[in-house]
Design an enzyme around this catalytic site. Structure first.
Site, mmCIF file in Angstrom:
data_model
loop_
_atom_site.group_PDB
_atom_site.id
_atom_site.type_symbol
_atom_site.label_atom_id
_atom_site.label_comp_id
_atom_site.label_asym_id
_atom_site.label_seq_id
_atom_site.Cartn_x
_atom_site.Cartn_y
_atom_site.Cartn_z
ATOM 1 N N TYR A 104 0.845 -1.199 0.000
ATOM 2 C CA TYR A 104 0.000 0.000 0.000
ATOM 3 C C TYR A 104 0.872 1.238 0.000
ATOM 4 C CZ TYR A 104 -3.042 3.687 1.773
ATOM 5 O OH TYR A 104 -3.717 4.876 1.925
ATOM 6 N N GLU A 192 -4.068 7.217 -3.544
ATOM 7 C CA GLU A 192 -3.757 5.904 -2.999
ATOM 8 C C GLU A 192 -3.453 4.915 -4.114
ATOM 9 O OE1 GLU A 192 -6.400 5.030 0.901
ATOM 10 O OE2 GLU A 192 -6.938 3.888 -0.866
#
Ligand code: GDP
Ligand code: MN
Length: 381
Positions: A104, A192
């Protein structure tokens, strides 16, 4: 404003981040043709629902297809779905990557440090909220000084939390610096990549992208504003934006019509304090325009879960008589099927009360009393 994944991927790609190619389809036939073009008849592709919601994978909105024919079948199913209440109108078709690891990488504007904060985790693929709750030590953060940007050694330091392999770490560090540049360039409040993957041959690539743009930046970025997809937003929020109102739909039963963001927040707090739930946040703004009140009431009354409507107006630049006129005009244009509780005080209050009384309404001046009545009426209905 939320962007769709395919729009976010385009932005990342333009900033030099490796993202697999992909195209958007609105029908299963289109999905099949795209799959064939991008991966060949026998190549594997992923079919992905394009909606403003996370967790599409878990909801069945991300499907791996072994060939173009299966891509069409998956598209047919996904195009008929709703994810978190949002109907899927488009799917992204992209060649499937072989995944060796998922991490991530994200950037948010952090109020506490008043800086963009870069967050990375080797526990990618899943909800980052879940990682934060269960294994917070697996998330690494860095507040970026906007005067210098994300420096190469800082990016590499974070990348080494994801990969031991130096070429991979360098690739990830480059992606982080480009992500930071993209974040600044479009005026994002969140960007993101989840998952950032490695493939068995060692390549690092972004397979999913999420971008939220700060609404106040849109004026400076017309090319981003043009990406807005009203069909993916709550109809009431679209109407409100077009009417110049600041409106956020909520789940409760007390419709709120307030002037000023601070008073709107205080009103919602008080509704909750007296045991009710606000149906919306609505700021009619500081201007004096009866039409805004009419538009606001049209939006609030269209919400089936609204059981009472509370007006809370503190007249300053907003004149109470304009608000009163707006209420009266609204009742002439469409039926008011739920009880109205009106509290107003300040500029032209006496005139407003006269207008309302003539039209058969009563008005209060005490805020607590008005909120209590609105909550009681929502309960009784
Ligand atoms: P989200 O659930 O809305 O975050 O959608 P994602 O695009 O992140 O997809 C969810 C998951 O599907 C990813 O974490 C991957 O595990 C899987 N996935 C997505 N794209 C691919 C792909 O190209 N190949 C493989 N093997 N899996 C994928
Ligand atoms: Mn994802």
């Amino acid at each position: 404003m939320n962007l769709h994944e395919y729009q976010a991927r385009d932005i990342l790609r333009r900033h030099g981040i490796p993202v697999p190619p992909g195209e958007v389809a609105e029908t299963p036939e289109q999905a099949r043709a795209i799959a064939q073009r991008l991966a060949g008849k026998e190549g594997r592709v992923v079919v992905k629902a394009q909606v403003h919601a996370g967790g599409r994978g878990k909801a069945g909105g991300v499907k791996l297809a072994k060939d173009a024919a299966e891509a069409g079948e998956h598209a047919a199913r996904i195009l008929g779905m709703s994810i978190k209440g949002l109907p899927v109108r488009r799917v992204l078709v992209t060649p499937a990557a072989d995944i060796a690891s998922e991490s991530y990488v994200g950037i948010i504007v952090d109020r506490a440090s008043q800086r963009p904060v870069l967050m990375v985790s080797p526990a990618g693929g899943v909800d980052i909220e879940e990682v934060a709750a269960k294994t917070p030590e697996r998330i690494h953060r860095l507040a970026v000084d906007p005067r210098y940007g994300l420096l190469a050694h800082q990016a590499l330091g974070l990348a080494l939390k994801l990969y031991r392999d130096m070429p991979q770490a360098r690739a990830a560090a480059g992606i982080m610096q480009r992500l930071y540049a993209a974040f600044y360039a479009v005026g994002a409040s969140l960007m993101e990549i989840n998952p950032l993957v490695t493939t068995p041959d060692g390549t690092v690539a972004a397979l999913d992208a999420k971008i939220v743009v700060d609404d106040n930046e849109l004026e400076r970025h017309p090319e981003i504003a043009a990406l807005r997809d009203p069909s993916a937003e709550a109809p009431s929020e679209v109407q409100a934006r077009e009417a110049g109102l600041t409106f956020i739909k909520l789940e409760g039963s007390v419709g709120c019509c307030v002037n000023g963001a601070g008073l709107a927040m205080a009103t919602m707090d008080l509704v909750k304090y007296y045991g009710g739930e606000p149906a919306n946040f609505l700021d009619i703004g500081g201007s004096s325009n009866p039409q805004k009140v009419v538009d606001a009431l049209r939006i609030i009354t269209a919400d089936r879960s609204v059981r009472s409507i509370l007006f809370n107006i503190f007249g300053g630049i907003t004149r109470c008589d304009d608000v009163a006129n707006g209420i009266v005009q609204a009742t002439q244009q469409f039926p008011m099927t739920v009880p109205l509780v009106i509290r107003l005080t300040g500029t032209n209050e006496a005139l407003a009360i006269e207008i309302l009384t003539k039209a058969g309404f009563s008005a209060l001046t005490d805020m607590d009393e008005a909120v209590k009545q609105a909550v009681a009426k929502a309960r009784a209905a």
